[in-house]
Design a protein around this motif. Structure first.
Motif, mmCIF file in Angstrom:
data_model
loop_
_atom_site.group_PDB
_atom_site.id
_atom_site.type_symbol
_atom_site.label_atom_id
_atom_site.label_comp_id
_atom_site.label_asym_id
_atom_site.label_seq_id
_atom_site.Cartn_x
_atom_site.Cartn_y
_atom_site.Cartn_z
ATOM 1 N N TYR A 296 0.961 -1.155 0.163
ATOM 2 C CA TYR A 296 -0.046 0.121 0.007
ATOM 3 C C TYR A 296 0.862 1.309 0.117
ATOM 4 N N ILE A 297 1.789 1.390 0.974
ATOM 5 C CA ILE A 297 2.766 2.408 0.861
ATOM 6 C C ILE A 297 3.558 2.826 -0.398
ATOM 7 N N ALA A 298 3.996 1.460 -0.952
ATOM 8 C CA ALA A 298 4.576 1.652 -2.240
ATOM 9 C C ALA A 298 3.814 2.073 -3.354
ATOM 10 N N ARG A 299 2.380 1.634 -3.532
ATOM 11 C CA ARG A 299 1.728 2.247 -4.272
ATOM 12 C C ARG A 299 1.274 3.700 -4.231
ATOM 13 N N ARG A 300 1.174 4.087 -2.852
ATOM 14 C CA ARG A 300 0.820 5.433 -2.653
ATOM 15 C C ARG A 300 1.989 6.455 -3.139
ATOM 16 N N LEU A 301 3.295 5.940 -2.818
ATOM 17 C CA LEU A 301 4.455 6.572 -3.231
ATOM 18 C C LEU A 301 4.567 6.881 -4.797
ATOM 19 N N ILE A 302 4.300 5.824 -5.394
ATOM 20 C CA ILE A 302 4.459 5.885 -6.915
ATOM 21 C C ILE A 302 3.212 6.846 -7.388
ATOM 22 N N GLN A 303 2.097 6.771 -6.733
ATOM 23 C CA GLN A 303 0.927 7.744 -7.202
ATOM 24 C C GLN A 303 1.241 9.196 -6.830
ATOM 25 N N ALA A 304 2.226 9.420 -6.113
ATOM 26 C CA ALA A 304 2.487 10.501 -5.451
ATOM 27 C C ALA A 304 3.506 11.317 -6.484
ATOM 28 N N ILE A 305 4.111 10.534 -7.183
ATOM 29 C CA ILE A 305 5.273 11.239 -8.305
ATOM 30 C C ILE A 305 4.570 12.156 -9.215
ATOM 31 N N PRO A 306 3.419 12.043 -9.975
ATOM 32 C CA PRO A 306 2.787 12.909 -10.850
ATOM 33 C C PRO A 306 2.387 14.146 -10.178
ATOM 34 N N THR A 307 1.870 14.024 -8.673
ATOM 35 C CA THR A 307 1.538 15.144 -7.787
ATOM 36 C C THR A 307 2.879 16.067 -7.551
ATOM 37 N N VAL A 308 3.985 15.429 -7.281
ATOM 38 C CA VAL A 308 5.235 16.400 -7.265
ATOM 39 C C VAL A 308 5.496 16.972 -8.278
ATOM 40 N N PHE A 309 5.632 16.345 -9.258
ATOM 41 C CA PHE A 309 6.049 16.919 -10.797
ATOM 42 C C PHE A 309 5.011 18.234 -11.104
ATOM 43 N N GLY A 310 3.547 17.937 -10.846
ATOM 44 C CA GLY A 310 2.729 18.962 -11.007
ATOM 45 C C GLY A 310 2.935 20.107 -10.098
ATOM 46 N N VAL A 311 3.356 20.025 -8.885
ATOM 47 C CA VAL A 311 3.613 21.025 -8.033
ATOM 48 C C VAL A 311 4.745 21.787 -8.600
ATOM 49 N N ILE B 27 -0.819 5.042 7.947
ATOM 50 C CA ILE B 27 -0.035 4.332 8.978
ATOM 51 C C ILE B 27 -0.573 4.262 10.292
ATOM 52 N N LEU B 28 -0.882 5.484 11.089
ATOM 53 C CA LEU B 28 -1.193 5.809 12.237
ATOM 54 C C LEU B 28 -2.551 5.186 12.302
ATOM 55 N N TYR B 29 -3.474 5.404 11.523
ATOM 56 C CA TYR B 29 -4.835 4.711 11.509
ATOM 57 C C TYR B 29 -4.568 3.279 11.949
ATOM 58 N N ALA B 30 -3.696 2.414 11.203
ATOM 59 C CA ALA B 30 -3.544 0.957 11.510
ATOM 60 C C ALA B 30 -2.839 0.818 12.563
ATOM 61 N N MET B 31 -1.926 1.671 13.117
ATOM 62 C CA MET B 31 -1.259 1.142 14.275
ATOM 63 C C MET B 31 -2.156 1.444 15.712
ATOM 64 N N ILE B 32 -3.079 2.425 15.593
ATOM 65 C CA ILE B 32 -3.914 2.714 16.626
ATOM 66 C C ILE B 32 -5.262 1.652 16.671
ATOM 67 N N ASP B 33 -5.711 1.529 15.583
ATOM 68 C CA ASP B 33 -7.062 0.608 15.335
ATOM 69 C C ASP B 33 -6.505 -0.594 14.837
ATOM 70 N N PRO B 34 -6.306 -1.901 15.277
ATOM 71 C CA PRO B 34 -5.917 -2.943 14.740
ATOM 72 C C PRO B 34 -7.126 -3.579 13.816
#
Length: 342
Positions: free
Chosen positions: A4-19, A330-337
């Motif tokens: 999930y984290i890897a997928r979110r990081l890949i999806q963030a690449i176009p956002t960074v370039f757009g900024v 990530i904090l969601y998953a750590m606080i709520d199992p």
């Protein structure tokens, strides 16, 4: 979770370039452009101004300028000595290869200067975040447990007052009281002015950190306490809280071990971006207390139209904001199992 984290990081690449594209256009099209502050010298002739723009590559189309900033242009040759022989001294490697440009105001490369100021901002930001959490969370829990009491009403009134007070006004008032009048705390800076090289260790200069931390963390205390109070009031009416009480558990265990953990789940929505905002939220505070961090550097760069430094700030802001929202998940998953990401 890793997928999930890897997928979110890949999806963030176009956002960074757009900024980066959006920020580049804003700076390039702003009055005066990237060389506005450089070319204010009235003794410069129009020809000299045009030559300066040509040397900096600012007479090229905007797409070419952006690509030069991004990937560099070291395959081109520049006649920097006007001797008719091309060389590479004026070439850039580009951001993707670690060349963030040159700060004309500081007369240094951007990346080392940014790294030096980042430590001061992280120091102030982390201390203010801890100040807000360590005070705001317990206050919110106790206010919910003692709903309607004098403590609850007092914290509600104080939180409204703190949120209504401008940061610059609070900072100036604290400086006036504790710095100018009582003279128990420094008037600003990160370390003693007599310190010529570097700063002493943190335990030896805590007095410089107290007032900026209070000013920057006061809003966090007010916000976290009120939000956690509302979340806690919703939790303490649940069936599992009544079951825990019926089993004879101590009140402290019921409120903090069972109720507080579930009440913290909505707080994770704000905590991720708040952690990310550690470095950038001190813009006004750093000005008031002359704190040598990123906020202070950004203000100087804006007034001087330091193009390279402002681009570095914008890119770092985009990256840290995206990481903050991923951290919230990530904090969601750590606080709520019960929460799992496929």
């Amino acid at each position: 979770m890793i997928k999930y984290i890897a997928r979110r990081l890949i999806q963030a690449i176009p956002t960074v370039f757009g900024v980066t594209i959006f920020t580049f256009l804003i700076l390039a099209l702003s009055p005066g452009g990237p060389t506005g502050a450089l070319l204010l010298d009235p003794s410069l002739t129009p020809q000299q101004r045009q030559e300066a723009k040509k040397r900096l590559g600012l007479d090229d189309p905007l797409p070419v300028q952006y690509l030069r900033w991004l990937i560099g242009d070291d395959w081109h040759y520049y006649d920097t000595n006007d001797d008719g022989v091309g060389d590479r001294q004026g070439a850039r490697l580009g951001v993707l290869r670690g060349d963030w440009g040159y700060s004309f105001t500081a007369r240094r490369s951007v990346l080392p200067l940014f790294g030096e100021r980042l430590g001061a901002t992280l120091e102030l930001g982390i201390s203010s975040l801890l100040f807000g959490l360590l005070l705001g969370v317990p206050i919110g829990i106790l206010a919910a447990v003692a709903r309607g009491s004098l403590f609850d009403n007092a914290t509600r009134v104080l939180s409204v007052i703190v949120n209504a007070v401008p940061v610059f006004w609070l900072g100036l008032i604290l400086l006036l009281i504790f710095g100018a009048s009582l003279k128990v705390l420094p008037m600003g800076g990160r370390c003693p002015s007599t310190q010529l090289i570097g700063c002493p260790d943190l335990p030896n200069r805590l007095q410089f950190l107290i007032l900026p931390t209070i000013v920057l963390g006061a809003g966090g205390v007010a916000g976290y306490s009120r939000y956690l109070r509302a979340s806690m009031l919703d939790v303490i009416g649940q069936d599992y809280i009544r079951t825990a009480k019926s089993k004879g558990l101590k009140q402290r265990a019921v409120w903090f071990a069972h109720g507080a953990r579930n009440a913290l789940i909505p707080l994770a929505t704000f905590l991720g971006p708040a952690i990310t905002g550690i470095w950038g939220g001190a813009f006004i505070t750093e000005q008031i207390f002359s704190w040598p961090g990123i906020g202070f550097l950004t203000f100087q760069s804006i007034t001087a139209q330091d193009f390279s430094m402002l681009m570095a700030v914008a890119v770092f802001s985009a990256i840290t904001t995206i990481l903050g929202f991923i951290l919230s998940d990530i904090l969601y998953a750590m606080i709520d199992p019960r929460i799992r990401f496929s």
